[in-house]
Design an enzyme around this catalytic site. Structure first.
Site, PDB file in Angstrom:
ATOM      1  N   ARG A 198       5.042  29.895  20.601  1.00 44.15           N
ATOM      2  CA  ARG A 198       5.740  29.825  19.442  1.00 44.15           C
ATOM      3  C   ARG A 198       5.236  28.440  18.704  1.00 44.15           C
ATOM      4  O   ARG A 198       5.970  28.092  17.872  1.00 44.15           O
ATOM      5  CB  ARG A 198       6.851  29.999  19.395  1.00 44.15           C
ATOM      6  N   SER A 247      13.353  36.897  14.157  1.00 41.82           N
ATOM      7  CA  SER A 247      14.160  36.261  15.137  1.00 41.82           C
ATOM      8  C   SER A 247      14.413  34.829  14.386  1.00 41.82           C
ATOM      9  O   SER A 247      13.551  33.988  14.160  1.00 41.82           O
ATOM     10  CB  SER A 247      13.415  35.977  16.415  1.00 41.82           C
ATOM     11  N   GLU A 317      13.392  29.127  15.237  1.00 38.07           N
ATOM     12  CA  GLU A 317      12.017  29.858  15.048  1.00 38.07           C
ATOM     13  C   GLU A 317      11.841  29.984  13.638  1.00 38.07           C
ATOM     14  O   GLU A 317      10.763  29.934  13.115  1.00 38.07           O
ATOM     15  CB  GLU A 317      11.868  31.214  15.772  1.00 38.07           C
TER      16      GLU A 317
END
Length: 337
Positions: A198, A247, A317
């Site tokens: 990520r 998320s 995130e």
């Protein structure tokens, strides 16, 4: 000046509404002569994010194409901050708004997808991930089915190494085209992007405009079946019809964020108009009247409780951006932010 200024931004009306008497657009004046894209002063960011919260951007710019973007950056004084946003799916804008210029690439100028070989596609950064998956299906190129379930655009996928269903962007990228803050073009290889979970370590100041992706030859029926699996799974476990940002936290090593949130008793936790989803407790929801302050306070409360329960620091995130309103500052749960 030849500028395309958004309707409804008449300066006299802005003054009557009590906004700043001189906008950033006013101050820039003739510097932006020749810009063809859309310029909007005091643009309400709540209309551009899936959470539907956030204060105004000082100036919002949608370039007509890459040449227009380059000219704008060359003309913009270096001291003015620049922020690039995509479709706003994993973005939380604070209630005090965003200083400087917010750039969002237009679908017309940056939204094309083109098959350039038997296994490669060149895609603009403004293309939704789901549409990239559809383009690969049409071309009979496999390996892109995971994008069918990611609620973002290619630019964001490049920046955060977006992934799902066991596949990540790093596995598909060949090269990335970008423009820097001074209006210079760059081409980065997969290795130059510095991908990890990520995350990409490419310079933050780069604005990604397009990328070349590579998959493999595959029967369309097989690709379609994988895309259907992605969609079915997403609809069954995620609150996709709510005002959410996907998320909220990255998965910690050796665990899943939702498991740690559940263990800390935060499933369904509510602060103001913000709630951790009952369906998937790593999804934050605006239940109808949440503010950016509500959502960020909820997120930090969850982080604090998970730290107390499991000793794990959850990393955001969702990107949180902009200024807090006076007296409504959210304190991080740890010094890791």
């Amino acid at each position: 000046m030849g500028l395309c200024v958004a309707a409804g931004t008449d300066r006299s009306r802005a003054r009557r509404r009590g906004r700043r008497s001189v906008t950033l657009l006013d101050r820039l004046g003739d510097r932006l002569s020749g810009i063809r894209g859309r310029l909007t002063p005091d643009a309400p960011m709540r209309k551009l994010t899936w959470f539907q919260v956030g204060g105004p951007a000082d100036l919002f710019f949608q370039p007509a194409d890459e040449d227009d973007l380059i000219l704008f950056l060359q003309r913009l004084p270096e001291e003015i901050p620049v922020l690039v946003v995509g479709v706003g799916s994993n973005l939380l804008v604070r209630d005090g708004g965003i200083e400087g210029v917010v750039i969002r690439l237009s679908a017309k100028g940056f939204g094309a997808a083109e098959q350039i070989s038997q296994t490669r596609i060149r895609a603009g950064a403004a293309i939704p991930d789901k549409r990239l998956a559809a383009s690969a299906l049409d071309a009979g190129i496999g390996g892109f089915h995971f994008y069918h379930g990611i609620p973002g655009a290619v630019g964001g996928a490049l920046r955060m190494n977006a992934g799902a269903n066991g596949v990540e962007t790093v596995e598909r990228v060949v090269e990335v085209h970008a423009v820097d803050r001074h209006g210079r073009r760059h081409v980065l290889s997969n290795a130059d992007m510095g991908y990890s979970y990520r995350h990409a370590s490419a310079p933050e100041g780069l604005i990604f405009t397009a990328a070349v992706f590579e998959g493999y030859r595959c029967e369309p029926l097989e690709i379609r079946a994988k895309m259907d699996e992605v969609q079915t799974h997403r609809e069954s476990v995620q609150p996709i019809r709510e005002k959410t940002g996907g998320s909220t936290f990255k998965n910690p090593p050796q665990s899943s964020a939702w498991k740690e949130i559940d263990k800390a008793g935060c499933r369904g936790l509510t602060i103001g108009g913000a709630q951790m989803s009952e369906m998937h407790c790593n999804f934050m929801i605006n239940t109808g009247d949440a503010t950016g302050f509500d959502l960020e306070t909820l997120g930090e409360t969850v982080r604090r409780r998970v730290l107390q329960t499991s000793g794990i620091v959850l990393d955001w995130e969702i990107k949180r951006l902009g200024r807090f309103e006076a007296g409504r500052i959210v304190t991080p749960a740890s010094d890791s932010d």
